[in-house]
Design a protein around this motif. Sequence first.
Motif, PDB file in Angstrom:
ATOM      1  N   THR A 237       0.850  -1.177   0.000  1.00 18.74           N
ATOM      2  CA  THR A 237       0.000   0.000   0.000  1.00 18.74           C
ATOM      3  C   THR A 237       0.891   1.234   0.000  1.00 18.74           C
ATOM      4  OG1 THR A 237      -1.629  -1.219   1.273  1.00 18.74           O
ATOM      5  CG2 THR A 237      -1.851   1.167   1.239  1.00 18.74           C
ATOM      6  N   PRO A 238       0.712   2.108  -1.003  1.00 14.32           N
ATOM      7  CA  PRO A 238       1.546   3.310  -1.053  1.00 14.32           C
ATOM      8  C   PRO A 238       1.089   4.323  -0.005  1.00 14.32           C
ATOM      9  CG  PRO A 238      -0.037   3.353  -2.842  1.00 14.32           C
ATOM     10  CD  PRO A 238      -0.209   2.027  -2.128  1.00 14.32           C
ATOM     11  N   SER A 239       1.972   5.243   0.315  1.00 14.60           N
ATOM     12  CA  SER A 239       1.602   6.313   1.243  1.00 14.60           C
ATOM     13  C   SER A 239       0.521   7.161   0.593  1.00 14.60           C
ATOM     14  CB  SER A 239       2.825   7.180   1.551  1.00 14.60           C
ATOM     15  OG  SER A 239       3.219   7.872   0.373  1.00 14.60           O
ATOM     16  N   LEU A 240      -0.224   7.895   1.407  1.00 12.04           N
ATOM     17  CA  LEU A 240      -1.302   8.732   0.880  1.00 12.04           C
ATOM     18  C   LEU A 240      -0.794   9.722  -0.169  1.00 12.04           C
ATOM     19  CD1 LEU A 240      -4.258   9.576   0.799  1.00 12.04           C
ATOM     20  CD2 LEU A 240      -3.808  11.048   2.772  1.00 12.04           C
TER      21      LEU A 240
ATOM     22  N   ARG B 167      -0.092   7.827  -3.361  1.00 12.16           N
ATOM     23  CA  ARG B 167      -1.332   7.338  -3.979  1.00 12.16           C
ATOM     24  C   ARG B 167      -2.102   8.497  -4.621  1.00 12.16           C
ATOM     25  NH1 ARG B 167      -6.773   4.907  -1.645  1.00 12.16           N
ATOM     26  NH2 ARG B 167      -7.380   3.705  -3.471  1.00 12.16           N
TER      27      ARG B 167
ATOM     28  N   ARG C  39      -0.450   9.322  -7.904  1.00  9.59           N
ATOM     29  CA  ARG C  39      -0.762   8.324  -8.938  1.00  9.59           C
ATOM     30  C   ARG C  39      -2.160   8.533  -9.502  1.00  9.59           C
ATOM     31  NH1 ARG C  39       1.321   2.996  -6.607  1.00  9.59           N
ATOM     32  NH2 ARG C  39      -0.873   2.495  -6.506  1.00  9.59           N
ATOM     33  N   HIS C  40      -3.111   8.847  -8.633  1.00  7.88           N
ATOM     34  CA  HIS C  40      -4.481   9.061  -9.090  1.00  7.88           C
ATOM     35  C   HIS C  40      -4.613  10.375  -9.858  1.00  7.88           C
ATOM     36  CE1 HIS C  40      -6.786   5.628  -7.478  1.00  7.88           C
ATOM     37  NE2 HIS C  40      -5.703   5.513  -6.728  1.00  7.88           N
TER      38      HIS C  40
ATOM     39  N   ALA D 160      -8.783   6.251 -12.479  1.00  3.57           N
ATOM     40  CA  ALA D 160      -8.430   6.656 -11.117  1.00  3.57           C
ATOM     41  C   ALA D 160      -9.693   6.907 -10.313  1.00  3.57           C
ATOM     42  CB  ALA D 160      -7.591   7.927 -11.157  1.00  3.57           C
TER      43      ALA D 160
ATOM     44  N   VAL E 205      -9.740   8.860  -2.609  1.00  3.71           N
ATOM     45  CA  VAL E 205      -8.360   8.515  -2.232  1.00  3.71           C
ATOM     46  C   VAL E 205      -8.069   9.040  -0.832  1.00  3.71           C
ATOM     47  CG1 VAL E 205      -5.914   8.813  -2.794  1.00  3.71           C
ATOM     48  CG2 VAL E 205      -7.572   8.445  -4.632  1.00  3.71           C
TER      49      VAL E 205
ATOM     50  N   SER F  79     -10.611   1.773  -1.067  1.00  2.51           N
ATOM     51  CA  SER F  79      -9.793   0.797  -1.792  1.00  2.51           C
ATOM     52  C   SER F  79     -10.422   0.472  -3.142  1.00  2.51           C
ATOM     53  CB  SER F  79      -9.675  -0.487  -0.972  1.00  2.51           C
ATOM     54  OG  SER F  79     -10.933  -1.146  -0.918  1.00  2.51           O
TER      55      SER F  79
ATOM     56  N   ASP G 270      -4.323   2.443  -9.135  1.00  4.75           N
ATOM     57  CA  ASP G 270      -3.924   1.569  -8.036  1.00  4.75           C
ATOM     58  C   ASP G 270      -3.263   0.280  -8.525  1.00  4.75           C
ATOM     59  OD1 ASP G 270      -4.612   3.082  -5.817  1.00  4.75           O
ATOM     60  OD2 ASP G 270      -6.676   2.343  -5.777  1.00  4.75           O
TER      61      ASP G 270
ATOM     62  N   LYS H  60      -4.672  -2.355  -9.767  1.00  2.49           N
ATOM     63  CA  LYS H  60      -5.430  -3.450  -9.151  1.00  2.49           C
ATOM     64  C   LYS H  60      -6.484  -3.978 -10.111  1.00  2.49           C
ATOM     65  CE  LYS H  60      -4.159  -2.992  -4.671  1.00  2.49           C
ATOM     66  NZ  LYS H  60      -3.843  -3.960  -3.708  1.00  2.49           N
TER      67      LYS H  60
END
Length: 175
Positions: free
Chosen positions: A7-10, A13, A16-17, A59, A65, A70, A101, A103
């Motif tokens: 899990t990336p840090s906030l 994340r 990335r989004h 995203a 986020v 999740s 993510d 995923k």
Amino acid sequence: MPHNTPTPSLPARLLRHLRSTRTTARRAFPSTTLKAIQASIGEGEQRHRAQVRVIVEAALSLGAVRRGESARQRAHELFSHYRIWDTEENCGVLVYINLADRKVEIVADRGINRHVTREQWQQVCRLMTSGYAQGKFEESSLQGLARLNALLAEAMPLREGGGGENELSDRPLLL
């Protein structure tokens, strides 16, 4: 079912989004890839009674986020929103792809989950995400759907006399 990644840090994340846009999603899943996915779903549904829907999302919203939503939670939300649960035999299956993510989540209705294990769903997710990590979006999607369709043909084979009504659109959604 999630592919296990750290899990990336906030802040990481969020970044990335922010960077993952609809254009990013269109590059990864151009119309030719979406048509190939649609064809794969249609072909699979000629071998089983399940109803498959694929949703690709670049995203999450920044609010989602920040709240720590999740990809799994989002998949459940979309499963409900698009009424994938609303099939005659409780046989809807959502394949949710979240590019930011990295995923893939599979949410299946109770008529399917009685026959397919969590580990089997995770194998499909891992197959897809490992290919996506190499930039092979079409190939990995089609391989994942082939595996998914094989599981579904085993779990819910067609009844004698053929298939039923196509209750969910085979066309993948790009959000």
